[in-house]
Design an enzyme around this catalytic site. Structure first.
Site, PDB file in Angstrom:
ATOM      1  N   GLU A 198      -1.998  -7.357   7.664  1.00 10.98           N
ATOM      2  CA  GLU A 198      -0.665  -7.262   8.255  1.00 10.98           C
ATOM      3  C   GLU A 198      -0.623  -8.008   9.589  1.00 10.98           C
ATOM      4  OE1 GLU A 198       2.367  -7.371   8.350  1.00 10.98           O
ATOM      5  OE2 GLU A 198       2.989  -5.378   7.662  1.00 10.98           O
ATOM      6  N   HIS A 223       0.824  -1.209   0.000  1.00 11.65           N
ATOM      7  CA  HIS A 223       0.000   0.000   0.000  1.00 11.65           C
ATOM      8  C   HIS A 223       0.857   1.257   0.000  1.00 11.65           C
ATOM      9  CE1 HIS A 223       1.031   0.801   4.200  1.00 11.65           C
ATOM     10  NE2 HIS A 223       0.881  -0.493   4.399  1.00 11.65           N
TER      11      HIS A 223
END
Length: 507
Positions: free
Chosen positions: A387, A311
């Site tokens: 994550e 990202h």
């Protein structure tokens, strides 16, 4: 389905006059050259030579994989418009060539794009090499070609040039120490039998004047561009210890975080790379199997290719704070949104992504939405791509964690089974989750190219597992915000890492 880029060109010194063509086939996922073709064809016009280059490029791609999808890029507006059916083909010498090109692959698997001449230099140089050879009374020879060396990699270009050169040197070493197995696949420019028949384009109106002007020979030469091992100017500021092992990397126990950054080394100048060594690299690369086939059997089918996108930046990224799945779930910053837009344009120009899958966290979903909107695709969310949960370390810098929880940090750096303070997720648990997600997605996207928008630890884990590397390898990889990596997964369970930490689209 495997995907190729075919770049083709042709030229005539006189129009009509002595003519030749050139064509290049590259892997759409990595940008690596898989095959070259060139030929002196005698007296012909520019447009006939361009069509001959198109046919040769499609045939070379067909020989590599007859079931592939192909994106053709040419600087001939005439050929592109006629092959898409928007312009009618009237010239008697071009009609049979257009029909031949349409038969190599089913029309629904071939797309066409016009590009400026400066973005088609590799094929242009091959065509000029062929014409130069014809002037000498010879035919073009792949072993003597310098087209790949004399063509700077365009932007966007796939993996860095240094990586391609390094791969060629490895192949050269292998070629010098082993005997090729009889029947091993080799890149080839010999034309195979044509594929399924396709309709000849006839619709549309031909322009009043067709672009059929002669082209001068392009005599530009020079050594290949070289650069530092990592040319990313934001390798510190765009990384974050917030997601472990990123731009700074996780240091050894007790070491200072700032001092643990991997040194990319000084840039290499072109003087450091001799023409003879470069020629050897290219010749060696041509003697081995193509990346899509490797040393595996040729009947495994197209791999599932994961293009792994980290990202864009969040407000925590430049502060290098732990930012996992258990913290504040920040959105992208303005810089992060700009990075996502640049990725979107890069991938749109490549035209290879067929699906987009995102981690459920805000920063990845926002990145995925920006990219998917440009690609005209929907975003699927996969929880397994989230994550690691960093527990009580969320929002802290590495130095703050070392100050407050030194024993827990040392244990975490020493063992993949150790959890962050407060019951976060260990790297071993993350690896189990990513492996299960990998298996799920490879089954769902077999033979397709899918963009996975995720985070530092998942991407490094995909790469580590593909390489069979130990857990501590996570601390030895650098991964920038909005960088691209790629891993291909084959039917026999093997994997091939094709790209890592590509950031050319951000420069």
């Amino acid at each position: 389905m495997r995907e190729f880029i075919v770049e083709a060109d042709g030229g005539s010194r006189g129009n009509p006059g002595p003519a030749g063509y050139g064509a290049v086939v590259s892997d759409a996922a990595t940008g690596e050259t898989l095959a070259e073709a060139a030929e002196y064809i005698g007296v012909a016009t520019n447009n006939v030579a361009e069509y001959r280059g198109l046919v040769a490029g499609l045939r070379a791609a067909h020989e590599l994989d007859p079931d592939a999808a192909v994106h053709v890029r040419m600087d001939s507006k005439l050929v592109v418009e006629q092959m898409t059916g928007r312009w009618k083909i009237k010239h008697p010498a071009m009609k049979p060539l257009a029909a031949e090109a349409a038969r190599v692959f089913p029309p629904e698997r071939v797309t066409y794009e016009w590009i400026p001449r400066e973005r088609n230099k590799h094929a242009d140089r091959l065509a000029n090499e062929a014409m130069d050879a014809g002037r000498r009374g010879e035919q073009w020879s792949a072993s003597a070609s310098r087209a790949a060396l004399d063509t700077p990699r365009p932007e966007p270009a796939g993996p860095p040039a240094d990586a391609a050169a390094g791969a060629a040197r490895v192949r050269a070493a292998l070629a010098s120490t082993s005997t090729p197995t009889p029947g091993s696949p080799r890149p080839s420019t010999a034309p195979p039998a044509t594929g399924p028949a396709g309709a000849t384009p006839t619709s549309g109106a031909e322009p009043a004047t067709a672009p059929d002007s002669p082209r001068p020979a392009d005599d530009t030469t020079g050594a290949p561009a070289t650069g530092p091992a990592d040319a990313d100017p934001a390798r510190v500021s765009s990384g974050t210890a917030a997601e472990p092992g990123d731009a700074t990397g996780a240091p050894a126990a007790g070491a200072d975080a700032a001092g643990a950054e991997a040194d990319a080394g000084p840039a290499r100048s072109s003087a450091d790379v001799t023409a003879a060594a470069a020629d050897a690299d290219v010749r060696a690369a041509r003697t081995v199997a193509t990346p899509g086939v490797g040393w595996a059997p040729p009947d495994m089918g197209a791999p599932a290719t994961f293009v792994l996108l980290r990202h864009g930046e969040t407000p925590l990224t430049p502060q290098k704070r732990f930012s996992g799945s258990g913290g504040s779930d920040p959105s992208l910053s303005d810089i992060g949104r700009e990075q996502a837009a640049r990725v979107a344009e890069f991938l749109a120009r490549r035209g290879t992504v067929q699906a987009v899958v995102s981690s459920p966290l805000a920063r990845t979903r926002e990145t995925a939405r920006i990219v998917a909107a440009r690609l005209g695709l929907e975003v699927a969310v996969e929880d397994g791509l989230r994550e690691t949960d960093f527990g009580a370390w969320e929002g802290l810098t590495f130095g703050e964690v070392r100050e407050r929880h030194p024993d827990d940090l040392n244990a975490w750096l020493s063992s993949p089974d150790a959890e962050p303070t407060g019951g976060g997720e260990s790297f071993a648990a993350t690896a189990d989750r990513i492996a299960a997600t990998r298996d799920k997605l490879t089954a769902a996207y077999a033979g397709r190219t899918v963009l996975l928008v995720t985070h530092v630890t998942p991407i490094k884990t995909f790469v580590r597992l593909a390489l069979g590397a130990p857990p501590e390898a996570l601390f030895r990889m650098e991964l920038s915000a909005a960088s691209l990596s790629a891993v291909a997964y084959y039917a026999d369970g093997n994997a091939s890492v094709r790209l890592f930490n590509e950031t050319s689209h951000l420069r």
